[in-house]
Design an enzyme around this catalytic site. Structure first.
Site, PDB file in Angstrom:
ATOM      1  N   ASP A 147      -0.850   3.010   8.577  1.00  0.00           N
ATOM      2  CA  ASP A 147      -1.296   2.326   9.720  1.00  0.00           C
ATOM      3  C   ASP A 147      -0.597   2.483  10.903  1.00  0.00           C
ATOM      4  O   ASP A 147      -0.954   2.140  12.301  1.00  0.00           O
ATOM      5  CB  ASP A 147      -1.653   0.665   9.338  1.00  0.00           C
ATOM      6  CG  ASP A 147      -2.698   0.734   8.383  1.00  0.00           C
ATOM      7  OD1 ASP A 147      -3.605   1.610   8.418  1.00  0.00           O
ATOM      8  OD2 ASP A 147      -2.944  -0.394   7.657  1.00  0.00           O
ATOM      9  N   ARG A 151       1.198  -5.139  -6.072  1.00  0.00           N
ATOM     10  CA  ARG A 151       1.295  -6.238  -5.443  1.00  0.00           C
ATOM     11  C   ARG A 151       1.856  -7.486  -6.199  1.00  0.00           C
ATOM     12  O   ARG A 151       1.391  -7.555  -7.333  1.00  0.00           O
ATOM     13  CB  ARG A 151       0.042  -6.572  -4.723  1.00  0.00           C
ATOM     14  CG  ARG A 151      -0.429  -5.380  -3.580  1.00  0.00           C
ATOM     15  CD  ARG A 151      -1.428  -5.955  -2.450  1.00  0.00           C
ATOM     16  NE  ARG A 151      -1.155  -4.905  -1.410  1.00  0.00           N
ATOM     17  CZ  ARG A 151      -1.663  -3.870  -1.033  1.00  0.00           C
ATOM     18  NH1 ARG A 151      -2.770  -3.382  -1.927  1.00  0.00           N
ATOM     19  NH2 ARG A 151      -1.617  -3.156  -0.057  1.00  0.00           N
ATOM     20  N   GLY A 189       0.608  -1.299   0.130  1.00  0.00           N
ATOM     21  CA  GLY A 189       0.005   0.063   0.035  1.00  0.00           C
ATOM     22  C   GLY A 189       0.881   1.196  -0.118  1.00  0.00           C
ATOM     23  O   GLY A 189       1.754   1.237   0.708  1.00  0.00           O
ATOM     24  N   ASP A 230       4.244  -4.524   6.486  1.00  0.00           N
ATOM     25  CA  ASP A 230       4.716  -5.990   7.039  1.00  0.00           C
ATOM     26  C   ASP A 230       4.803  -7.017   5.950  1.00  0.00           C
ATOM     27  O   ASP A 230       5.453  -7.913   6.161  1.00  0.00           O
ATOM     28  CB  ASP A 230       3.801  -6.475   8.065  1.00  0.00           C
ATOM     29  CG  ASP A 230       2.290  -6.465   7.565  1.00  0.00           C
ATOM     30  OD1 ASP A 230       1.741  -5.861   6.747  1.00  0.00           O
ATOM     31  OD2 ASP A 230       1.459  -6.963   8.552  1.00  0.00           O
ATOM     32  N   ARG A 252      -7.115  -1.763   9.712  1.00  0.00           N
ATOM     33  CA  ARG A 252      -7.803  -3.009   9.735  1.00  0.00           C
ATOM     34  C   ARG A 252      -7.691  -3.629  10.813  1.00  0.00           C
ATOM     35  O   ARG A 252      -8.376  -4.417  11.579  1.00  0.00           O
ATOM     36  CB  ARG A 252      -7.339  -3.812   8.344  1.00  0.00           C
ATOM     37  CG  ARG A 252      -8.532  -4.569   7.592  1.00  0.00           C
ATOM     38  CD  ARG A 252      -8.094  -5.319   6.718  1.00  0.00           C
ATOM     39  NE  ARG A 252      -8.024  -4.278   5.198  1.00  0.00           N
ATOM     40  CZ  ARG A 252      -9.205  -4.098   4.724  1.00  0.00           C
ATOM     41  NH1 ARG A 252     -10.207  -4.369   4.950  1.00  0.00           N
ATOM     42  NH2 ARG A 252      -8.964  -3.112   3.756  1.00  0.00           N
ATOM     43  N   ASP A 267       1.673   0.427  12.179  1.00  0.00           N
ATOM     44  CA  ASP A 267       1.315  -0.754  12.804  1.00  0.00           C
ATOM     45  C   ASP A 267       2.942  -1.689  12.706  1.00  0.00           C
ATOM     46  O   ASP A 267       2.451  -2.977  13.025  1.00  0.00           O
ATOM     47  CB  ASP A 267       0.184  -1.778  12.249  1.00  0.00           C
ATOM     48  CG  ASP A 267       0.424  -1.884  10.812  1.00  0.00           C
ATOM     49  OD1 ASP A 267       1.389  -1.396  10.272  1.00  0.00           O
ATOM     50  OD2 ASP A 267      -0.352  -2.853  10.329  1.00  0.00           O
ATOM     51  N   THR A 305       3.889   3.116   5.829  1.00  0.00           N
ATOM     52  CA  THR A 305       2.279   2.810   5.998  1.00  0.00           C
ATOM     53  C   THR A 305       1.726   3.675   6.798  1.00  0.00           C
ATOM     54  O   THR A 305       2.270   4.012   7.758  1.00  0.00           O
ATOM     55  CB  THR A 305       2.126   1.176   6.536  1.00  0.00           C
ATOM     56  OG1 THR A 305       0.673   0.914   6.908  1.00  0.00           O
ATOM     57  CG2 THR A 305       3.137   0.945   7.709  1.00  0.00           C
TER      58      THR A 305
HETATM   59  P1  ADP Z   1       2.498  -4.133   2.692  1.00  0.00           P
HETATM   60  O1  ADP Z   1       3.907  -4.059   2.579  1.00  0.00           O
HETATM   61  O2  ADP Z   1       1.835  -2.832   2.624  1.00  0.00           O
HETATM   62  O3  ADP Z   1       1.934  -4.781   3.909  1.00  0.00           O
HETATM   63  P2  ADP Z   1       1.367  -6.274   0.931  1.00  0.00           P
HETATM   64  O4  ADP Z   1       0.972  -7.152   2.233  1.00  0.00           O
HETATM   65  O5  ADP Z   1       0.388  -6.382  -0.177  1.00  0.00           O
HETATM   66  O6  ADP Z   1       1.724  -4.716   1.428  1.00  0.00           O
HETATM   67  O7  ADP Z   1       2.877  -6.941   0.397  1.00  0.00           O
HETATM   68  C1  ADP Z   1       3.304  -6.339  -0.514  1.00  0.00           C
HETATM   69  C2  ADP Z   1       4.116  -7.362  -1.310  1.00  0.00           C
HETATM   70  O8  ADP Z   1       5.204  -8.003  -0.244  1.00  0.00           O
HETATM   71  C3  ADP Z   1       3.266  -8.629  -1.892  1.00  0.00           C
HETATM   72  O9  ADP Z   1       2.633  -8.193  -2.988  1.00  0.00           O
HETATM   73  C4  ADP Z   1       4.405  -9.571  -2.028  1.00  0.00           C
HETATM   74  O10 ADP Z   1       4.909  -9.451  -3.423  1.00  0.00           O
HETATM   75  C5  ADP Z   1       5.256  -9.390  -0.705  1.00  0.00           C
HETATM   76  N1  ADP Z   1       4.912 -10.443   0.364  1.00  0.00           N
HETATM   77  C6  ADP Z   1       3.818 -10.222   1.188  1.00  0.00           C
HETATM   78  N2  ADP Z   1       3.807 -11.287   1.932  1.00  0.00           N
HETATM   79  C7  ADP Z   1       4.891 -12.069   1.490  1.00  0.00           C
HETATM   80  C8  ADP Z   1       4.983 -13.416   1.713  1.00  0.00           C
HETATM   81  N3  ADP Z   1       4.442 -14.059   2.759  1.00  0.00           N
HETATM   82  N4  ADP Z   1       6.382 -13.919   1.210  1.00  0.00           N
HETATM   83  C9  ADP Z   1       6.827 -13.356   0.330  1.00  0.00           C
HETATM   84  N5  ADP Z   1       6.415 -12.047  -0.190  1.00  0.00           N
HETATM   85  C10 ADP Z   1       5.460 -11.600   0.490  1.00  0.00           C
END
Ligand code: ADP
Length: 325
Positions: free
Chosen positions: A131, A75, A14, A106, A175, A133, A129
């Protein structure tokens, strides 16, 4: 100290206001320390698809005040597999890139943790982020701006709420975490805040509304999107059914909270963390998030930043309770 010559920076997950300021700080500090620096477009997707370009100091001119991210974000499910991460590794190796800075939340740090374990490329994270968090840092980039956006919007809603003697349920982002909801509730003088971390029973809320109704011209209830009653529309519907005498309205602030020009606080925080990330790579660190704790620069292992739960500040919860009588 590790011998690093060339690094890359990306934004992922995000977006949040201040990401551009962080990119600028990474690029400028890398150049300051005589490193070559690349920008990766669209997060891990760009890493896999080799969408990587060298950045000069002038490429990051005039972006510190802009929301969003010039590197764009995406993503990418492919990065969740070791095969996807190997493709990304290969692309970095071919360009001679020996360090990576990831700006995100995260999910981004979870991917970065795996990547740094599976390759010899050190990775440092910058918390970006709205958030707030992530564990181990008092602030994440974008949080302060989002908070100010919420406060500005709710102040406007309060004007119309008072004019019509209305009860407004206003849903804000968060969330899993009520940081935006709690701070904004204090800042706007909300009558109540419903937070994911605090179990507020429906009966408590009703009693509270009845007690307040006699002396308040308008009421603002801040609702974090992840709270237990299912969001602002659900709780408003229930209150309206039980209390037809209330003039109930709902406003979901939504994506406006992610946008806009970053606040001075977020620009300074992003600049500070950007420089800190480059220094961490030069000093041979990996798999760490840069943060600020009690106004000191800190480095926090990814596994702690994403695993431990960051608590809401109890003093702020108490303040909110005292001031809503
Ligand atoms: P944020 O970083 O804002 O929490 P996301 O949760 O959408 O956003 O995660 C961003 C990107 O990080 C995902 O699209 C993916 O490429 C990578 N990612 C998220 N979770 C995992 C995971 N368990 N293993 C490997 N890459 C991950």
């Amino acid at each position: 100290m590790k011998n690093i010559n060339s690094i890359a920076v990306l934004t992922s997950g995000g977006d949040s206001p201040g990401m551009n300021a962080a990119i600028r700080a990474v690029v400028r500090s890398a150049i300051y320390y005589n490193l070559k620096v690349y920008g990766v477009y669209e997060g891990y997707k760009g890493l896999i698809e080799n969408n990587i370009c060298e950045l000069k100091s002038s490429d990051v001119s005039n972006i510190i005040q802009r929301g969003g991210t010039i590197l764009r974000t995406a993503r990418c499910d492919e990065f969740k597999s070791p095969e996807g991460r190997q493709k990304a590794h290969q692309n970095l190796k071919e360009k001679g890139i020996d360090g990576l800075v990831v700006i995100g939340g995260d999910g981004t740090f979870t991917g970065a943790k795996f990547f740094s374990q599976e390759t010899n490329i050190p990775v440092i994270g910058i918390p970006g982020t709205i958030d707030n968090d992530l564990y181990g840092t008092d602030y994440t980039i974008g949080y302060d701006t989002a908070l100010n956006t919420v406060v500005e919007a709710v102040d406007k809603i309060r004007d119309t709420a008072s004019a019509h003697n209305r009860l407004f349920f206003i849903e804000v982002m968060g969330r899993d975490a009520g940081f935006i909801a709690l701070r904004s509730a204090i800042a706007v003088g909300a009558e109540a805040a419903l937070l994911p971390e605090v179990k507020t029973h429906y009966e408590e809320l009703k009693e509270f509304l009845l007690a307040n109704n006699s002396h308040k011209k308008s009421s603002i209830i801040i609702v974090a999107e992840g709270e237990r009653h299912g969001g602002a529309y659900n709780i408003a519907e229930r209150v309206e059914k039980d209390h037809p005498e209330y003039n109930v309205r709902v406003s979901v602030l939504g994506h406006m909270q992610r946008g806009g020009s970053p606040s001075a606080f977020d620009r300074v925080m992003a600049s500070r963390l950007g420089v800190s990330a480059v220094k961490a790579l030069i000093n041979g660190h990996s798999a760490l998030m840069c943060g600020v704790l009690k106004n000191e620069d800190v480095l926090v292992p990814f596994k702690e930043a994403i695993k431990d739960t960051k608590q809401l500040n109890q003093a702020l919860l108490d303040i909110n309770k005292i001031l809503t009588i």
